[in-house]
Write a protein that holds these residues in place. Structure first.
Motif, mmCIF file in Angstrom:
data_model
loop_
_atom_site.group_PDB
_atom_site.id
_atom_site.type_symbol
_atom_site.label_atom_id
_atom_site.label_comp_id
_atom_site.label_asym_id
_atom_site.label_seq_id
_atom_site.Cartn_x
_atom_site.Cartn_y
_atom_site.Cartn_z
ATOM 1 N N LEU A 40 -6.340 -8.832 11.842
ATOM 2 C CA LEU A 40 -7.125 -7.634 12.103
ATOM 3 C C LEU A 40 -6.240 -6.566 12.751
ATOM 4 N N THR A 41 -5.438 -7.004 13.713
ATOM 5 C CA THR A 41 -4.544 -6.052 14.375
ATOM 6 C C THR A 41 -3.623 -5.389 13.358
ATOM 7 N N ALA A 42 -3.023 -6.233 12.516
ATOM 8 C CA ALA A 42 -2.083 -5.679 11.537
ATOM 9 C C ALA A 42 -2.799 -4.750 10.575
ATOM 10 N N ALA A 43 -3.995 -5.135 10.161
ATOM 11 C CA ALA A 43 -4.726 -4.311 9.200
ATOM 12 C C ALA A 43 -5.090 -2.970 9.831
ATOM 13 N N LEU A 67 3.317 -2.819 2.970
ATOM 14 C CA LEU A 67 4.547 -3.084 3.718
ATOM 15 C C LEU A 67 4.302 -2.935 5.208
ATOM 16 N N ALA A 68 3.418 -2.005 5.560
ATOM 17 C CA ALA A 68 3.107 -1.814 6.974
ATOM 18 C C ALA A 68 2.418 -3.049 7.535
ATOM 19 N N VAL A 69 1.599 -3.708 6.713
ATOM 20 C CA VAL A 69 0.945 -4.926 7.184
ATOM 21 C C VAL A 69 2.009 -5.959 7.573
ATOM 22 N N ILE A 70 2.984 -6.153 6.688
ATOM 23 C CA ILE A 70 4.055 -7.108 7.000
ATOM 24 C C ILE A 70 4.740 -6.716 8.302
ATOM 25 N N GLN A 71 5.060 -5.441 8.373
ATOM 26 C CA GLN A 71 5.818 -4.953 9.526
ATOM 27 C C GLN A 71 5.037 -5.171 10.826
ATOM 28 N N PHE A 72 3.739 -4.897 10.791
ATOM 29 C CA PHE A 72 2.960 -4.994 12.022
ATOM 30 C C PHE A 72 2.674 -6.438 12.397
ATOM 31 N N ILE A 73 2.498 -7.317 11.426
ATOM 32 C CA ILE A 73 2.348 -8.733 11.762
ATOM 33 C C ILE A 73 3.592 -9.173 12.529
ATOM 34 N N GLY A 74 4.732 -8.795 11.981
ATOM 35 C CA GLY A 74 5.992 -9.166 12.628
ATOM 36 C C GLY A 74 6.057 -8.602 14.045
ATOM 37 N N ALA A 75 5.747 -7.321 14.182
ATOM 38 C CA ALA A 75 5.873 -6.657 15.480
ATOM 39 C C ALA A 75 4.980 -7.315 16.511
ATOM 40 N N GLU A 76 3.752 -7.575 16.080
ATOM 41 C CA GLU A 76 2.763 -8.063 17.025
ATOM 42 C C GLU A 76 3.067 -9.502 17.442
ATOM 43 N N VAL A 77 3.435 -10.307 16.455
ATOM 44 C CA VAL A 77 3.773 -11.696 16.763
ATOM 45 C C VAL A 77 4.996 -11.724 17.694
#
Ligand code: ATP
Ligand code: ATP
Ligand code: SF4
Ligand code: SF4
Ligand code: MG
Ligand code: MG
Lengths: 355, 339, 305
Positions: free
Chosen positions: C101-104, C224-234
């Motif tokens: 949800l955060t990434a989305a 691509l932003a979803v991938i990027q934000f999952i990475g950032a948040e994790v």
């Protein structure tokens, strides 16, 4: 009716390699386009034809002169008040491939402006749809066949017809056709040209026809005027056939001489002429713009820039430089003007071969 | 119609520099492999300019590229041969030997070659690259020859060699393309739409140059265009292409004066002309075919042909020599009467 | 003046407004064209479902079973248990919602803001352009990570929405710049000049004419932003920069390494690997699916075949 008086447009560019540079795209262009009339502009690449077309459709600004649409001077109006006048002048683009949005169907492409127009005319949904079909038929397309199609599913000629139909959605009085056939398949060019002629004859739409292929200017109908433009200046104008058959300006003569001759059917004209050099925008020409390339240039030519005068008024007799006397002379066979100190009629275009 | 030839017989004394026989080129599409050029035959002779005309999509570029065996994927030469004098069958060549022929014996100026120069390198640098890739020993000599050619074409050679693409006008780039095509002493010059994006004056200048270098170097020249005016200005022989087939072929003047194929006739009739009655000219009905809409049986032109008859539905007319030196592929009478 | 038809529009039957295939049908065709795209879509749907329904599968708190710490995978605990004896699968499924949800939210915020700013700046040019690009430059210089650390002292980031918005609101600069340059190049195209010449309203031009043409680009950026934000948040959780307030994949990774001592007890490996594999799978899914984007939005490519 539109009337242009002494329109000028100057670009100042700062190229990364060339440094600051001033380009005089238009140096005072006048013309009158009466209802149902046709004015063709011909000239080499880069002489300002497209700039003129864009100015007339409101896509580009001009920095001098006056544009009068149906008696109203546009430069006095705010951009918002100008819009309805510019709407009456529509552009037919050179490249039918980029002139249509690839993500929308023909139905949508025509539907949008029709819906906008309906807000003024109060046309119903049903009437708008009928109008779309009517316009497609008018430009020679089968509505059922093309309404649901995307631009890429049409041929170049069909696309250009859709572009013309789209321009007609807002009931324009003037069409500006900028190289409207040069990117269309040879086999279909004449079809588009005769469509433009039909629109003039049947609907009284005026046509500003811009081209570098002079021969096509003959196909947009009777009573047309031909303006030859060189480096932003109109250097010769007159009734189309007259300018083609008896041009008096050496530049016009060079331009017409360059038209390929269909050997076997045609023979080269007797006085064919070739310019002395190719166009170099960078040379400074205080006198006649064409002097560096002109085979007949004299000392006088480099000293003074000739203005556009009526043929027979004597060289240098700049008594009527603007030529802005309006509609009076538009179709008049006698209104042949030129900007040359040594005008002389020459026959340069091909003649039909005796069979 | 006794003889069915695919290729004009080389009976004349001029030697054929290139002879194409029975060439078929296909493109792989979603609907399988479809022919863009079908059983085409043509000969290019030294001292002769051949014009190849036809509408967009008729296969002109594809045919021209197959002369170098350079049809881009997903296309391939399916059958036929391209014999180049002194080299052999180009369709059998590969790798280094093929590269040496391209730009060596065969000079090619690409369609839209105004835009095919490398924008990041000066013309001179590209010239040297060309020389090195063809293992030219004498690079000095190469530059000298390029200078000569450029001067010959009315270019300021030093300035041009030092220029980047964007510093040259369309007409100048086209001339540079011709210089690069000829600098390795090509005997065959192939020009694909050399004047299409140019205005009339530049076009006339380029055509003049083509004519001059052709004559001076006794080249075999092929000029591909959709403009009847252009071929009639320069070509000695004229081949007309439609739907991947050569439908008419013969001496340019004769073909223009007395076209024998309905398509040639229509193409000439659809040309905007500077003299004559404007109301007589006619656009062709219908639209030009593409690979997927091309008829697979019968004559490919029949949908748009005013003379089509029952036999045209069934039989694909072969290119035959109907009178000495002239070839046509049509069931109807050559004078334009119904069969 | 009104143009009238010259050919009588007689015998025109009720005409279909458009002869297109239904959009979902052609979309489906695009997807089945290559198996990879289906696999990609399946992966994405699977995780989306996990995010939506995961927490409902395991209502209540995490069951802690002190008898089974670091239990290996078994019928009862498919992925084994963690250092506290909780079921890893359960943690994984329950934790998916926060991460996704955060990434989305972040990706959506980035793309919506970035695209709007880019379109408006590119289309209007002039003053609006300079002002918006100044703002964009400012956003580009905001250091995301330190800002989050500072903000985490104020907020707990217990809600995915908050964290997503903070990530998104600070991350749209790149998209705005890219969209602006695409818009600038499209602006001179004939169909946009024609739309302006016809006097169509600006909003129509931007939404109907411009947007569809950059849609594939926008969609690609979104994924691509979803991938990027999952990475950032994790990464943020893993590093422990942001205090944990709920269970999620980042927390799992953090605990696996720092509390679980995965380094010296190989039994804990599944605990470490499970979230990592999930992240990799999502990345793979997106990459596989990206291949279809161009065709989905471009009618020319879509109808090929
Ligand atoms: N936006 C611009 N900025 C700077 N210079 C411009 C601009 N638009 C046009 N020009 C210059 O103005 C001159 C006239 O250009 P224009 O496009 O009107 O020529 P044209 O007659 O339409 O040529 P063509 O036949 O090649 O289309 C050219 O020298 C061109 O480089
Ligand atoms: N890479 C390709 N893949 C599939 N089909 C192709 C490809 N290149 C060309 N074709 C098709 O092959 C046919 C011949 O193309 P070709 O480019 O040879 O035509 P042309 O006569 O040179 O046309 P033009 O005047 O437009 O240059 C066309 O129908 C074209 O659509
Ligand atoms: S004024 Fe002189 S230089 Fe100019 S066109 Fe006439 S003769 Fe040539
Ligand atoms: S073969 Fe038939 S259809 Fe084909 S060109 Fe000749 S007459 Fe026309
Ligand atoms: Mg132009
Ligand atoms: Mg081609």
């Amino acid at each position: 009716m539109i009337e242009a008086r002494n329109i000028t447009r100057t670009y100042r560019t700062h190229g990364a390699f060339t440094g600051p540079r001033t380009v005089h795209a238009l140096r005072g262009v006048d013309f009158t386009l009466p209802k149902g009339g046709a004015v063709s502009f011909i000239g080499e690449s880069g002489c300002g034809k497209t700039t003129l077309g864009k100015i007339l459709t409101g896509l580009e600004t001009f920095d001098g002169g006056e544009l009068v649409v149906d008696g109203t001077e546009l430069s006095g109006l705010s951009p918002r008040r100008r819009a309805p006048y510019f709407r009456r002048i529509q552009m037919v683009h050179q490249d039918p491939y980029s002139a249509l949005n690839p993500t929308r169907t023909v139905g949508q492409i025509l539907g949008d402006p029709l819906r906008m127009r309906a807000k003024e005319t109060g046309a119903s949904r049903r009437e708008q749809e009928d109008r779309a079909a009517e316009l497609l038929e008018l430009v020679g397309l089968q509505p059922d066949g093309v309404l649901g199609k995307y631009p890429h599913q049409l041929s170049g000629g069909q696309r250009q017809r859709v572009v013309i139909a789209r321009a007609l959605t807002v009931d324009p009085e003037v069409l500006i056709a900028d190289e409207a056939v040069s990117m269309i398949d040879v086999s279909m060019r004449l079809g588009i040209l005769s469509l433009l002629r039909d629109l003039r004859e049947r609907l009284g739409i005026s046509l500003l026809f811009i081209t570098h292929d002079v021969a096509t200017a003959r196909y947009v109908g009777e009573g047309g005027e031909l303006h030859v433009i060189y480096r932003g200046q109109v250097i010769e104008r007159g009734p189309t056939d007259r300018v083609i058959q008896a041009p008096v300006h050496p530049y016009t003569q060079c331009l017409l001489s360059a038209i390929p001759v269909l050997r076997g059917i045609e023979e080269p004209g007797p006085d064919r002429l070739v310019p002395l050099a190719s166009l170099d925008e960078r040379t400074d020409t205080p006198g006649c713009l064409f002097a560096p390339r002109c085979p007949f240039a004299t000392d006088a030519c480099t000293a003074e820039r000739p203005a556009l005068v009526r043929l027979g008024d004597g060289a240098g007799g700049a008594d009527d430089p603007g030529g802005a006397d309006g509609a009076a002379g538009a179709g008049d066979a006698g209104d042949h003007r030129h900007a040359c100190l040594h005008p002389e009629a020459r026959h340069v275009v091909a003649v039909e071969a005796a069979v | 119609m006794t003889e069915t030839l695919q290729t004009p017989a080389a009976t004349e004394d001029r030697s054929a520099e290139v002879s194409v026989r029975d060439l078929t080129v296909v493109y792989r599409t979603d609907r399988g492999e479809l022919p863009a050029v079908s059983r085409a035959g043509i000969e290019l002779r030294a001292g002769e300019i051949t014009g190849l005309v036809g509408e967009s999509g008729s296969g002109k570029s594809t045919l021209a590229l197959s002369l170098l065996n350079a049809v881009p994927a997903p296309g391939r030469i399916a059958s036929g041969s391209v014999e180049v004098a002194g080299v052999g069958d180009v369709t059998k060549l590969e790798g280094k030997r093929l590269r040496r022929v391209r730009g060596g014996a065969l000079g090619y100026v690409f369609q839209a070659s105004q835009n095919s120069l490398n924008p990041l390198k000066t013309v001179g640098k590209q010239l040297l690259d060309l020389g090195r890739s063809h293992e030219v020993e004498d690079l000095q000599g190469l530059v000298r020859r390029a200078r000569e050619l450029a001067e010959r074409m009315g270019l300021d050679a030093d300035r041009v060699l030092d220029s980047y693409q964007h510093e040259l006008s369309g007409g100048m780039r086209q001339r540079v393309g011709i210089v690069l095509a000829l600098v390795l002493n090509a005997r065959v010059l192939i020009l694909d739409e050399p004047t299409t994006a140019l205005d009339m004056i530049s076009q006339a200048a380029v055509l003049d140059i083509v004519r001059a270098v052709h004559r001076e170097n006794n080249l075999a020249t092929l000029i591909v265009t959709h403009d009847m005016g252009v071929v009639s200005e320069v070509a000695d022989r004229l081949a007309v292409m439609y739907g991947g087939r050569i439908v008419e072929h013969g001496p340019a003047l004769e073909v223009l004066q007395r076209p024998s194929h309905p398509y040639t006739r229509a193409l000439i009739g659809a040309t905007a002309r500077i003299v004559g009655d404007t109301t007589r000219a006619r656009a062709l009905p219908g639209r030009p075919p593409d690979l997927t809409t091309l008829a697979t049986t019968g004559c490919v032109f029949r949908d748009r042909c005013p003379l089509a008859s029952a036999v045209c539905e069934e039989e694909d007319p072969a290119l035959v020599e109907w009178t000495p030196g002239r070839y046509r592929a049509c069931h109807a009478d050559p004078t334009g009467d119904r069969p | 003046m009104t143009v009238t038809a010259t050919t009588p529009a007689a015998a025109v039957p009720a005409r279909p407004r458009t002869g297109r295939r239904a959009p979902w049908a052609s979309a489906l065709r695009v997807l089945v064209r290559k198996p990879g795209r289906i696999v990609g879509l399946a992966i994405l749907v699977f995780f989306a479902l996990m995010g939506v329904f995961g927490p409902y599968l395991y209502p209540g708190d995490l069951a802690v079973d002190p008898e089974a710490i670091y239990a290996p995978p078994s019928a009862q605990h498919w992925l084994g248990t963690d250092f506290a004896g909780s079921d890893v699968l359960q943690e994984l499924v329950v934790g998916a919602r926060y991460v996704l949800l955060t990434a989305a939210v972040a990706a959506l915020a980035t793309v919506v803001i970035g695209t709007t700013v880019g379109l408006v700046a590119g289309y209007h040019r002039g003053l609006a352009d300079s002002a918006l690009m100044r703002a964009t430059d400012f956003v580009l210089t905001i250091p995301g990570l330190p800002l989050l650390i500072v903000l985490s002292t104020l907020w707990s980031f217990g809600q995915p929405l908050q964290m997503g918005l903070v990530l998104g609101v600070t991350g749209w600069g790149g998209v705005a710049r890219a969209v602006r340059s695409q818009t600038l190049s499209l602006r001179e195209r004939g169909f946009l000049e024609a739309a302006r010449g016809l006097g169509l309203p600006t909003r129509h031009v931007i939404v109907r004419e411009l947007l569809p043409n950059i849609a594939p680009f926008v969609a690609m950026n979104l994924l691509l932003a979803v991938i990027q934000f999952i990475g950032a948040e994790v990464a943020l959780f893993f590093l422990g920069v942001v205090p944990f307030s709920s269970s999620n994949w980042g927390v799992m990774l953090n605990q696996a390494v720092f509390s679980g001592g995965v380094m010296n007890s190989p039994e804990a490996l599944t605990y470490l690997l499970a979230p990592l594999v999930c992240i990799l799978l999502i990345t793979l899914g997106i990459v596989l699916f990206l291949d279809a984007i161009d065709e989905l939005f471009n009618p020319r490519l879509r109808e090929r075949s």
